[in-house]
Design a protein around this motif. Structure first.
Motif, PDB file in Angstrom:
ATOM      1  N   SER A 141       0.750  -1.036   0.048  1.00 51.86           N
ATOM      2  CA  SER A 141       0.005  -0.145   0.056  1.00 51.86           C
ATOM      3  C   SER A 141       0.898   1.331  -0.060  1.00 51.86           C
ATOM      4  CB  SER A 141      -0.934  -0.020   1.409  1.00 51.86           C
ATOM      5  OG  SER A 141      -0.182  -0.178   2.309  1.00 51.86           O
ATOM      6  N   GLN A 142       1.841   1.203   0.702  1.00 53.06           N
ATOM      7  CA  GLN A 142       2.709   2.573   0.706  1.00 53.06           C
ATOM      8  C   GLN A 142       3.609   2.465  -0.526  1.00 53.06           C
ATOM      9  OE1 GLN A 142       5.256   3.721   4.245  1.00 53.06           O
ATOM     10  NE2 GLN A 142       3.712   2.305   5.595  1.00 53.06           N
ATOM     11  N   MET A 189       1.224   4.196  -2.759  1.00 50.83           N
ATOM     12  CA  MET A 189       1.070   5.635  -2.527  1.00 50.83           C
ATOM     13  C   MET A 189       2.312   6.467  -3.100  1.00 50.83           C
ATOM     14  SD  MET A 189      -0.895   8.386  -1.479  1.00 50.83           S
ATOM     15  CE  MET A 189      -2.250   7.805  -0.633  1.00 50.83           C
ATOM     16  N   LEU A 200      -3.694   4.397   4.538  1.00 49.60           N
ATOM     17  CA  LEU A 200      -3.143   5.514   3.895  1.00 49.60           C
ATOM     18  C   LEU A 200      -3.458   6.880   3.959  1.00 49.60           C
ATOM     19  CD1 LEU A 200      -2.507   3.534   0.331  1.00 49.60           C
ATOM     20  CD2 LEU A 200      -0.648   4.299   2.146  1.00 49.60           C
ATOM     21  N   THR A 214      -1.390   9.968   5.369  1.00 49.97           N
ATOM     22  CA  THR A 214      -1.056  11.290   4.527  1.00 49.97           C
ATOM     23  C   THR A 214      -1.539  12.583   5.180  1.00 49.97           C
ATOM     24  OG1 THR A 214      -3.028  10.582   3.330  1.00 49.97           O
ATOM     25  CG2 THR A 214      -1.015  10.093   2.290  1.00 49.97           C
ATOM     26  N   HIS A 250      -4.443  10.729  -3.704  1.00 49.45           N
ATOM     27  CA  HIS A 250      -5.455   9.716  -3.397  1.00 49.45           C
ATOM     28  C   HIS A 250      -6.384   9.523  -4.722  1.00 49.45           C
ATOM     29  CE1 HIS A 250      -4.700   8.441   0.913  1.00 49.45           C
ATOM     30  NE2 HIS A 250      -4.480   9.876   0.912  1.00 49.45           N
TER      31      HIS A 250
END
Length: 289
Positions: free
Chosen positions: A20-21, A24, A50, A54, A72
Motif C-alpha cells: 500500500s505504501q 501511495m 494511507l 497522509t 488519493h
C-alpha cells in the motif's frame, strides 16, 4: 523488449503495509496506480491506513494538502486482477514471501499484462530468477525492493537476474528516481541482497554479544547510536522492522544457502512464537506505549 515503455500506469499486487505504501509513493509521483489484493477487507484497511498516514504528513508540513488529495484520486483499490492488469505498464508484486504464490502471480501477470509491461517483485529475499520463467517474459523481470516504511525510506534495491535486459534495469532505475527514491543496482542475485546482508551481520553480532553476557541490549543499542552514529540500535531496528519479518528473512535465506550461520535465531523465533513482534504489537525486544 523491443522498445522501452512509457510508464503511466502502475499496478501493485498486495495491499499489506509495504504494498500500500509503495502504491501511495507511485501515486504521489503522478502515476495512475491500482492496488490489488484478493481480500476486500485488506484493501479497505489499506485505504484507511494511507489516508491516516497522509493526513499526518499534511499536518506535519511534509506534504501539501492538494498533493495528498491528488494522489488519493490517482489510487484505485481492486480485487479484480483481470481488470487491473491489462492496462498496467509496470507491476510491483508485494505479496507474501511464499514462492508458490509468487510464481502463480507472475504466471497470471504474464498472461494478463501488455507485452511491454515490466514485472518486478518487491521480495527482500527471493531473487526474481525464481519467478521470471513463470512470467513468460524473463527479460522484463527484476527485483525492485523497497524498504519499510516505503513512503519514508529512500533506498530501493534493483536486482537483475542473468536474463534481465538492460532496458528493464534502466526503466526500473528511472522509475525509482521518479518516485523520489535513490536506487542502487545489484548486478548479481545473492540471498539477502545488500541491505539485509549488512543489517544481518550487525544483528548477528549484537545477538552474540547479548547471549554471551557481554552487554545488555540497551547498552548495545546505545553503543551503535553513540559510537557508530547509527540512527537506531540493532534491537530497536529489529523491533521497527518486525521480528516476524526478521525471522522470515532468516528462514528464506537459510533455505537458500543451507548455511547453519544463516539459520533463524532462537531468541527471535521465541519472541515471534509469543506474539512479541516489535512495535506493531507493542512489545518485542522492548515494550512500547
Amino acid at each position: 523488449m523491443a522498445a522501452r515503455p512509457t510508464i503511466t500506469t502502475i499496478l501493485v499486487v498486495g495491499a499489506g503495509a509495504m504494498g500500500s505504501q509503495i502504491a501511495m509513493t507511485a501515486a504521489l509521483a503522478g502515476y495512475a496506480t491500482t492496488v490489488h489484493d484478493v481480500s476486500r477487507t485488506q484493501l479497505d484497511d489499506a485505504a484507511a491506513a494511507l489516508r491516516t498516514r497522509t493526513d499526518k504528513m499534511v499536518q506535519s508540513g511534509k506534504l501539501a494538502a492538494g498533493d495528498a488529495e491528488a494522489a488519493h484520486a490517482r489510487l484505485l483499490f481492486s480485487t479484480d486482477l483481470g481488470t487491473a492488469a491489462p492496462s498496467a505498464d509496470f507491476v510491483i508484486e508485494a505479496a507474501t514471501e511464499r514462492l508458490d504464490i509468487k510464481r502463480h502471480i507472475f504466471a497470471t501477470l504474464g498472461h494478463l499484462t501488455p507485452r511491454h509491461a515490466i514485472l518486478a517483485t518487491n521480495s527482500s529475499t527471493l531473487g526474481s530468477s525464481k519467478v521470471a520463467e513463470a512470467s513468460g517474459r524473463p527479460a522484463q523481470v527484476c527485483n525492485m525492493h523497497f524498504f519499510n516504511p516505503a513512503l519514508v525510506m529512500e533506498c530501493v534495491e534493483v536486482v537483475r537476474h542473468p536474463d534481465t535486459s538492460q532496458d528493464t534495469v534502466d526503466v526500473t532505475m528511472a522509475l525509482a528516481r521518479r518516485m523520489g527514491k535513490s536506487p542502487v543496482l545489484i548486478n548479481r542475485e545473492i540471498p539477502g541482497f545488500v541491505a539485509n546482508r549488512l543489517m544481518g551481520a550487525v544483528q548477528k553480532e549484537a545477538l552474540a554479544l547479548l547471549t554471551g553476557g557481554v552487554a545488555t541490549k540497551e547498552d548495545i543499542d546505545a553503543t551503535a547510536k553513540k559510537a557508530l552514529r547509527h540512527p537506531m540500535g540493532p534491537f530497536e531496528l529489529m523491533d521497527l522492522v518486525g521480528l516476524d519479518v526478521i525471522d522470515d528473512i532468516a528462514r528464506a535465506t537459510h533455505a537458500e544457502t543451507g548455511d547453519p550461520a544463516d539459520a533463524p535465531n532462537e531468541l527471535i523465533s521465541a519472541l515471534v512464537k509469543d506474539g512479541r513482534l516489535g512495535r506493531k504489537t507493542g512489545t518485542g525486544w522492548y515494550t512500547y506505549a
